[in-house]
Design an enzyme around this catalytic site. Structure first.
Site, mmCIF file in Angstrom:
data_model
loop_
_atom_site.group_PDB
_atom_site.id
_atom_site.type_symbol
_atom_site.label_atom_id
_atom_site.label_comp_id
_atom_site.label_asym_id
_atom_site.label_seq_id
_atom_site.Cartn_x
_atom_site.Cartn_y
_atom_site.Cartn_z
ATOM 1 N N LYS A 1 0.808 -1.218 0.000
ATOM 2 C CA LYS A 1 0.000 0.000 0.000
ATOM 3 C C LYS A 1 0.844 1.272 0.000
ATOM 4 O O LYS A 1 0.528 2.235 -0.679
ATOM 5 C CB LYS A 1 -0.935 0.018 1.196
ATOM 6 C CG LYS A 1 -2.107 -0.932 1.068
ATOM 7 C CD LYS A 1 -3.148 -0.611 2.118
ATOM 8 C CE LYS A 1 -3.987 -1.812 2.482
ATOM 9 N NZ LYS A 1 -4.867 -2.289 1.435
ATOM 10 N N GLU B 1 -2.813 7.550 7.521
ATOM 11 C CA GLU B 1 -3.337 8.569 6.618
ATOM 12 C C GLU B 1 -4.581 9.185 7.226
ATOM 13 O O GLU B 1 -5.124 8.706 8.223
ATOM 14 C CB GLU B 1 -3.613 7.975 5.225
ATOM 15 C CG GLU B 1 -4.640 6.876 5.196
ATOM 16 C CD GLU B 1 -4.726 6.177 3.836
ATOM 17 O OE1 GLU B 1 -3.759 6.215 3.051
ATOM 18 O OE2 GLU B 1 -5.777 5.583 3.567
ATOM 19 N N ASN C 1 -15.071 -3.119 7.146
ATOM 20 C CA ASN C 1 -14.246 -2.776 5.984
ATOM 21 C C ASN C 1 -14.251 -3.839 4.891
ATOM 22 O O ASN C 1 -13.367 -3.878 4.049
ATOM 23 C CB ASN C 1 -12.804 -2.460 6.388
ATOM 24 C CG ASN C 1 -12.748 -1.237 7.298
ATOM 25 O OD1 ASN C 1 -13.425 -0.252 7.037
ATOM 26 N ND2 ASN C 1 -11.963 -1.310 8.341
ATOM 27 N N GLU D 1 -8.811 1.485 -6.508
ATOM 28 C CA GLU D 1 -9.807 1.840 -5.503
ATOM 29 C C GLU D 1 -9.606 3.263 -5.008
ATOM 30 O O GLU D 1 -8.488 3.670 -4.705
ATOM 31 C CB GLU D 1 -9.723 0.877 -4.312
ATOM 32 C CG GLU D 1 -10.026 -0.566 -4.687
ATOM 33 C CD GLU D 1 -10.166 -1.479 -3.482
ATOM 34 O OE1 GLU D 1 -10.911 -2.464 -3.586
ATOM 35 O OE2 GLU D 1 -9.530 -1.213 -2.431
ATOM 36 N N GLU E 1 -5.837 2.054 -3.011
ATOM 37 C CA GLU E 1 -4.931 0.970 -3.359
ATOM 38 C C GLU E 1 -5.342 0.433 -4.716
ATOM 39 O O GLU E 1 -6.425 0.744 -5.221
ATOM 40 C CB GLU E 1 -4.992 -0.147 -2.316
ATOM 41 C CG GLU E 1 -6.345 -0.842 -2.243
ATOM 42 C CD GLU E 1 -6.276 -2.227 -1.600
ATOM 43 O OE1 GLU E 1 -5.169 -2.749 -1.416
ATOM 44 O OE2 GLU E 1 -7.348 -2.782 -1.313
ATOM 45 N N ASN F 1 -5.845 -3.217 -6.856
ATOM 46 C CA ASN F 1 -5.907 -4.672 -6.814
ATOM 47 C C ASN F 1 -5.581 -5.203 -8.207
ATOM 48 O O ASN F 1 -6.287 -4.919 -9.170
ATOM 49 C CB ASN F 1 -7.286 -5.134 -6.348
ATOM 50 C CG ASN F 1 -7.537 -4.740 -4.909
ATOM 51 O OD1 ASN F 1 -6.615 -4.748 -4.086
ATOM 52 N ND2 ASN F 1 -8.754 -4.369 -4.594
HETATM 53 P P1 ADP Z 1 -8.010 -3.608 1.858
HETATM 54 O O1 ADP Z 1 -6.705 -3.943 1.221
HETATM 55 O O2 ADP Z 1 -8.211 -4.334 3.138
HETATM 56 O O3 ADP Z 1 -9.134 -3.701 0.899
HETATM 57 P P2 ADP Z 1 -8.310 -0.711 1.644
HETATM 58 O O4 ADP Z 1 -7.195 0.249 1.764
HETATM 59 O O5 ADP Z 1 -8.839 -0.946 0.284
HETATM 60 O O6 ADP Z 1 -7.862 -2.071 2.321
HETATM 61 O O7 ADP Z 1 -9.476 -0.239 2.608
HETATM 62 C C1 ADP Z 1 -10.620 -1.040 2.855
HETATM 63 C C2 ADP Z 1 -11.779 -0.153 3.265
HETATM 64 O O8 ADP Z 1 -11.440 0.613 4.433
HETATM 65 C C3 ADP Z 1 -12.165 0.888 2.241
HETATM 66 O O9 ADP Z 1 -13.064 0.384 1.296
HETATM 67 C C4 ADP Z 1 -12.798 1.960 3.108
HETATM 68 O O10 ADP Z 1 -14.110 1.596 3.451
HETATM 69 C C5 ADP Z 1 -11.974 1.923 4.371
HETATM 70 N N1 ADP Z 1 -10.869 2.917 4.326
HETATM 71 C C6 ADP Z 1 -9.597 2.675 4.007
HETATM 72 N N2 ADP Z 1 -8.844 3.802 4.094
HETATM 73 C C7 ADP Z 1 -9.661 4.799 4.479
HETATM 74 C C8 ADP Z 1 -9.490 6.203 4.746
HETATM 75 N N3 ADP Z 1 -8.319 6.790 4.651
HETATM 76 N N4 ADP Z 1 -10.573 6.911 5.120
HETATM 77 C C9 ADP Z 1 -11.781 6.302 5.232
HETATM 78 N N5 ADP Z 1 -11.997 4.997 5.015
HETATM 79 C C10 ADP Z 1 -10.966 4.232 4.630
HETATM 80 MG MG MG Z 2 -9.338 -2.597 -0.784
#
Ligand code: ADP
Ligand code: MG
Ligand code: ADP
Length: 667
Positions: free
Chosen positions: A116, A200, A235, A275, A288, A290
């Protein structure tokens, strides 16, 4: 083009890939573990290779075993599906070293996007908008607090190697940063063997909106619109749709172009998903990427008409994209619901067991123009095991507009029969009926905000209760008429069918009388309302299509003593129909109280007790950890609901318990 593809995966996604390979006239090879000998994907493929014991660490993610299966069958390409080895660049490289094509992006791109923090840096230099925050790793809690202060609360603490919603915590103050830093680190260490952490800004009122990209090995890259995946629990995505009800054309274009710019920066080809998190002002930030086929890809397929698996295979074989950005049109609306083997009435804990009944709705285009698609990897009689993801199926609907797609989904749920395990169909139904969901006012906190106390089923309104009573009255009349025909024929004299009833359900009580009229049953209620009911129902059937006052209604039906258990739209009610005299007497019967279970800690799901944290005679405080139970790779800490004293401990570490089995008793 390839002659034979091996699918290094299981479940619905393996079945999904096999379907497209067959369409293209390509032979298929499945791999399977001990737990999947009889699985659907094993049966669907032309050949199947056994690769080891049930745990995926000993089968599906052992690179050597997949390579051996490739050699043994002479496959010339491998599709990794999602999860397992799909984002493992070593796997892709190992295949290529053996002269076998990896149906996915180049290993360097997997590598760059797999982390990430690295991907966020690459994105920022490619001109992609990223979530404000510290662009480096954070080594200790003091530093974490300092950096969180600079970013400004709230913040999100994240594992750089994270995935599946794991290893992330929101923090609103210094104390929560300290706690969150440690727990994210621990979770990241145990889940990914990598405890690097970054921080973040937490975007408030966030919506998760992602862009689907597609590219070939000749430098052509396009985006296929977006998917909104804001309906999440812990999440993790539960319901997804395309397009997003929130985006306008300009934002879509800006996001799409940034996604393509990021892909160009890493020499990307094949399919991938970028995403973004989008705030209430439609500001969007990269989360991120995928580097694989995404679970929710079907909604994009439904609105673009593009088979993404076919494109992946063609691109891996070196073909050029057959379309350009200008050819991409988004048509109508598609929704996907993830049907999980988890019990919504027990805070969504995983449920395992045999699928006693599995009857999905009919797929394809319906008379009203809507489309139903169900991607699944299970069959009736199959086992949902504790070894893998608890997803049973992905049910998708398409319609010309969003509300029609939502209604088509609600209808499809009512026609979907799943018995034998706990599952989230009633909960998904409740979401489809939820006014805020129907208005498209989504954020990732939707479930937490709208179901703050969990889910306890949908309780019928008076009008809905009357509708269910009318259905039950229909069933009663038809059942009795049949009984009378049979006994009448035997005894050679007709018997009267009763037609006045007292219907009770969900705290309502109605006087209802029934009569047959032109193939329909008219149920007339006290106060003048009446409902006309017709149906294809036959005695013994567990599901039937009803038409109530002209509207179609799918209902799950089951005889339950002197009543009927009816399920639809997240409602699950027993409707008692009694003659007025019997109803009078029934009202006088003492009510049976449910047994008092408040002094017992019961196992909330089938699993193995890993620790017992207290001893007999111990005084415990509310919230204190009592025991941990492991199920489906999740450690579940069971905590004291209230202050008490442990009287007796019935289970010990290592005990394998069924749901509701006693763990300990309190005084
Ligand atoms: P993963 O690899 O587990 O999918 P992500 O970075 O895509 O991790 O985050 C998963 C979820 O967490 C996102 O879809 C969102 O709902 C929440 N999320 C992640 N980062 C943030 C952020 N900075 N602010 C608000 N929600 C977040
Ligand atoms: Mg994700
Ligand atoms: P409430 O009445 O607050 O809803 P319940 O009595 O239904 O709570 O208990 C909820 C769960 O907690 C049940 O599974 C029960 O076995 C368990 N439980 C009850 N008392 C305790 C206790 N002192 N410590 C731990 N678990 C308890």
């Amino acid at each position: 083009m390839f002659g034979k593809i091996l699918i290094a995966n299981r479940g619905e996604i393996a079945c999904r890939v096999i379907r497209t390979a067959k369409k293209l006239g390509i032979k298929t090879v499945a791999v399977y573990s001990d737990a999947d000998r009889e699985a659907l994907h094993t049966r669907l493929a032309d050949e199947a290779v056994h690769i080891g014991p049930a745990p995926s660490s000993q089968s599906y993610i052992v690179i050597g075993k997949i390579l051996d299966a490739v050699k043994a069958t002479g496959a010339d390409a491998v599709h990794p599906g999602y999860g397992f080895l799909s984002e493992n660049s070593n796997f892709a490289e190992a295949l290529m070293a053996d002269g076998v094509a990896f149906i996915g992006p180049p290993p360097v791109a997997i590598e760059a996007m797999g982390d990430k923090i690295t991907s966020k840096n690459i994105a920022a230099s490619a001109g992609v908008s990223t979530v404000p925050g510290h662009m480096g790793l954070i080594d200790d809690a003091d530093n974490a607090v300092r950096i969180a202060g600079q970013i400004g609360y709230p913040v999100m603490i994240k594992a750089s190697a994270g995935g599946g919603g794991k290893g992330m915590r929101i923090a609103w103050n210094d104390t929560e940063v300290r706690e969150g830093f440690q727990s994210s680190k621990n979770e990241a260490k145990s889940s990914f063997g990598d405890d690097r952490i970054f921080i973040e800004k937490f975007i408030t009122q966030p919506r998760h909106i992602e862009i689907q990209v597609l590219g070939d090995q000749h430098g052509n890259l396009i985006y296929l619109g977006e998917r909104e995946c804001s309906i999440q629990r812990r999440n993790q995505k539960v319901i997804e749709e395309a397009p997003s009800p929130f985006l306008d054309a300009a934002t879509r274009k800006a996001m799409g172009e940034q996604a393509v710019a990021l892909c160009k920066a890493v020499g990307y080809f094949s399919v991938g998903t970028v995403e973004f998190i989008v705030d209430a002002e439609r500001q969007f930030y990269f989360l991120e990427m995928n580097t694989r086929l995404q679970v929710e890809h079907p909604v994009t397929e439904l609105i673009t008409g593009i088979d993404l698996v076919e494109e992946m295979i063609r691109v891996a074989a070196g073909e050029r994209l057959r379309i350009t950005q200008d050819d991409v049109t988004l048509n109508g609306w598609a929704i996907e619901s993830r049907l999980y083997a988890e019990d919504p009435y027990r805070s969504f804990l995983p449920s395992i067991g045999r699928l006693k009944r599995y009857r999905p709705p009919v797929e394809g285009r319906r008379e009203d123009g809507t489309i139903v698609r169900n991607d699944t990897g299970v069959v009736e009689g199959g086992e949902i095991s504790m070894y893998y993801d608890p997803m049973i199926a992905k049910l998708c609907t398409w319609a010309p507009d969003r509300l029609a797609a939502v209604d088509a989904m609600a209808k499809a749920f009512d026609d979907f029969e799943v018995e034998g395990i706990g599952h989230n169909l009633p909960f998904l139904s409740a979401v489809m009926e939820h006014p805020r969901f129907r208005e498209g006012r989504l954020t990732t906190a939707f479930i937490a905000e709208e179901f703050p106390d969990g889910f306890s089923g949908v309780h019928p309104t008076e009008q809905q209760a009357r509708g269910l009573a009318a259905v039950a009255a229909f069933l009663n009349l038809r059942q009795q008429t049949r009984g009378v025909l049979i006994s009448g024929a035997l005894a050679n004299h007709p018997r009267e069918v009763g037609c006045d009833w007292v219907a009770t359900l969900a705290g309502f009580s109605f006087n209802v009388s029934t009569r047959e009229e032109g193939g329909r049953v008219i149920a007339s209620f006290d106060g003048g309302t009446s409902h006309a009911v017709s149906s294809d129902w036959l005695p013994g059937r567990s599901h039937a299509s009803f038409v109530v006052d002209g509207s179609p209604l799918g209902v799950k039906t089951e005889a339950a003593g002197s009543g009927w258990r009816l399920r639809r739209g997240g409602m699950d009610e027993i409707v008692y129909l009694r003659s007025p005299r019997v109803a009078e007497l029934a009202a006088l019967m003492p009510r049976k109280l449910p047994p008092d279970m408040s002094r017992m800690l019961l196992c909330p799901m089938p699993g193995v007790v890993t620790t017992i944290a207290v001893s007999e005679g111990d005084a415990v405080e509310a919230g204190q950890a009592l025991a941990t139970v492991e199920a489906m790779k999740m450690e579940n800490v069971l905590r004291a609901e209230r202050r008490g004293t442990v009287k007796r401990i019935a289970a010990e570490p290592g005990s394998s318990l069924a749901v509701d089995e006693l763990i300990m008793e309190f005084e």
